[in-house]
Write a protein that holds these residues in place. Structure first.
Motif, PDB file in Angstrom:
ATOM      1  N   GLY A  23      32.124  24.165  51.242  1.00 41.25           N
ATOM      2  CA  GLY A  23      32.575  22.838  50.876  1.00 41.25           C
ATOM      3  C   GLY A  23      33.738  22.809  49.911  1.00 41.25           C
ATOM      4  N   LYS A  24      34.283  23.973  49.591  1.00 43.57           N
ATOM      5  CA  LYS A  24      35.398  24.034  48.647  1.00 43.57           C
ATOM      6  C   LYS A  24      36.610  24.686  49.292  1.00 43.57           C
ATOM      7  N   GLU A  25      37.762  24.462  48.680  1.00 43.64           N
ATOM      8  CA  GLU A  25      38.975  25.086  49.176  1.00 43.64           C
ATOM      9  C   GLU A  25      39.033  26.552  48.737  1.00 43.64           C
ATOM     10  N   ARG A  26      39.808  27.318  49.483  1.00 47.14           N
ATOM     11  CA  ARG A  26      40.009  28.712  49.102  1.00 47.14           C
ATOM     12  C   ARG A  26      40.729  28.767  47.759  1.00 47.14           C
ATOM     13  N   GLU A  27      40.269  29.652  46.868  1.00 45.83           N
ATOM     14  CA  GLU A  27      40.894  29.758  45.561  1.00 45.83           C
ATOM     15  C   GLU A  27      41.267  31.192  45.239  1.00 45.83           C
ATOM     16  N   PHE A  28      42.315  31.304  44.448  1.00 41.64           N
ATOM     17  CA  PHE A  28      42.785  32.595  43.980  1.00 41.64           C
ATOM     18  C   PHE A  28      41.769  33.225  43.043  1.00 41.64           C
ATOM     19  N   VAL A  29      41.597  34.546  43.140  1.00 42.37           N
ATOM     20  CA  VAL A  29      40.700  35.267  42.251  1.00 42.37           C
ATOM     21  C   VAL A  29      41.463  36.309  41.429  1.00 42.37           C
ATOM     22  N   ALA A  30      42.223  37.158  42.104  1.00 38.91           N
ATOM     23  CA  ALA A  30      42.928  38.233  41.401  1.00 38.91           C
ATOM     24  C   ALA A  30      44.092  38.710  42.257  1.00 38.91           C
ATOM     25  N   THR A  31      45.122  39.220  41.588  1.00 33.76           N
ATOM     26  CA  THR A  31      46.268  39.745  42.310  1.00 33.76           C
ATOM     27  C   THR A  31      46.897  40.878  41.511  1.00 33.76           C
ATOM     28  N   MET A  32      47.597  41.757  42.227  1.00 34.51           N
ATOM     29  CA  MET A  32      48.319  42.828  41.552  1.00 34.51           C
ATOM     30  C   MET A  32      49.596  43.132  42.298  1.00 34.51           C
ATOM     31  N   ASN A  33      50.592  43.637  41.589  1.00 39.95           N
ATOM     32  CA  ASN A  33      51.847  43.977  42.238  1.00 39.95           C
ATOM     33  C   ASN A  33      51.725  45.358  42.888  1.00 39.95           C
ATOM     34  N   TRP A  34      52.803  45.839  43.479  1.00 39.82           N
ATOM     35  CA  TRP A  34      52.753  47.070  44.261  1.00 39.82           C
ATOM     36  C   TRP A  34      52.338  48.270  43.427  1.00 39.82           C
ATOM     37  N   SER A  35      52.721  48.286  42.148  1.00 42.12           N
ATOM     38  CA  SER A  35      52.415  49.443  41.309  1.00 42.12           C
ATOM     39  C   SER A  35      51.054  49.344  40.652  1.00 42.12           C
ATOM     40  N   GLY A  36      50.494  48.151  40.650  1.00 36.24           N
ATOM     41  CA  GLY A  36      49.224  47.963  39.966  1.00 36.24           C
ATOM     42  C   GLY A  36      49.363  47.673  38.485  1.00 36.24           C
ATOM     43  N   VAL A  37      50.586  47.664  37.993  1.00 33.41           N
ATOM     44  CA  VAL A  37      50.805  47.445  36.557  1.00 33.41           C
ATOM     45  C   VAL A  37      50.615  45.977  36.194  1.00 33.41           C
ATOM     46  N   ILE A  38      51.028  45.082  37.075  1.00 36.32           N
ATOM     47  CA  ILE A  38      50.950  43.650  36.799  1.00 36.32           C
ATOM     48  C   ILE A  38      49.749  43.068  37.544  1.00 36.32           C
TER      49      ILE A  38
END
Length: 124
Positions: free
Chosen positions: A42-57
């Motif tokens: 019943g809810k919209e999809r939400e962001f949880v976590a993200t990382m850049n290609w190197s994993g640093v950000i």
């Protein structure tokens, strides 16, 4: 053919832990931004976590900061989401996603590839 496949979902009690894995095939994602999203009934999809290609950000949804950790193993073409201190409100289908670009993103429409999702259920 590019595929993202999530593993590791399941049922756990509040306070428990799960580790989700996202295995990519068809091409290397070592240069790509990766993310995890979730969708509760019943809810919209939400962001949880993200990382850049190197994993640093990395960036996290405020409600999971300090409890969830996103990481990657480029040699295995796999991204992980370690989830600790789980709460009933974390119950959702969790999706792995990949961008063609190397940057991280909190926005679902900026992702080009998606997995089929894995169910996480946290009981109280």
């Amino acid at each position: 053919q590019v595929q993202l496949v999530e593993f590791g979902g399941g049922l756990t009690q509040a306070g428990g832990s799960l580790r989700l894995s996202c295995e990519a095939s068809g091409r290397s994602f070592s240069s790509n931004g990766m993310g995890w999203f979730r969708q509760a009934p019943g809810k919209e999809r939400e962001f949880v976590a993200t990382m850049n290609w190197s994993g640093v950000i990395t960036y996290y949804l405020d409600s999971v900061k300090g409890r969830f950790t996103i990481s990657r193993d480029n040699a295995k073409n796999t991204v992980y989401l370690q989830m600790n201190s789980l709460k009933p409100e974390d119950t959702a289908v969790y999706y792995c996603a990949a961008r063609r670009l190397g940057y991280s993103s909190k926005t679902a429409h900026e992702y080009d590839y998606w997995g089929q999702g894995t169910q996480v259920t946290v009981s109280s």
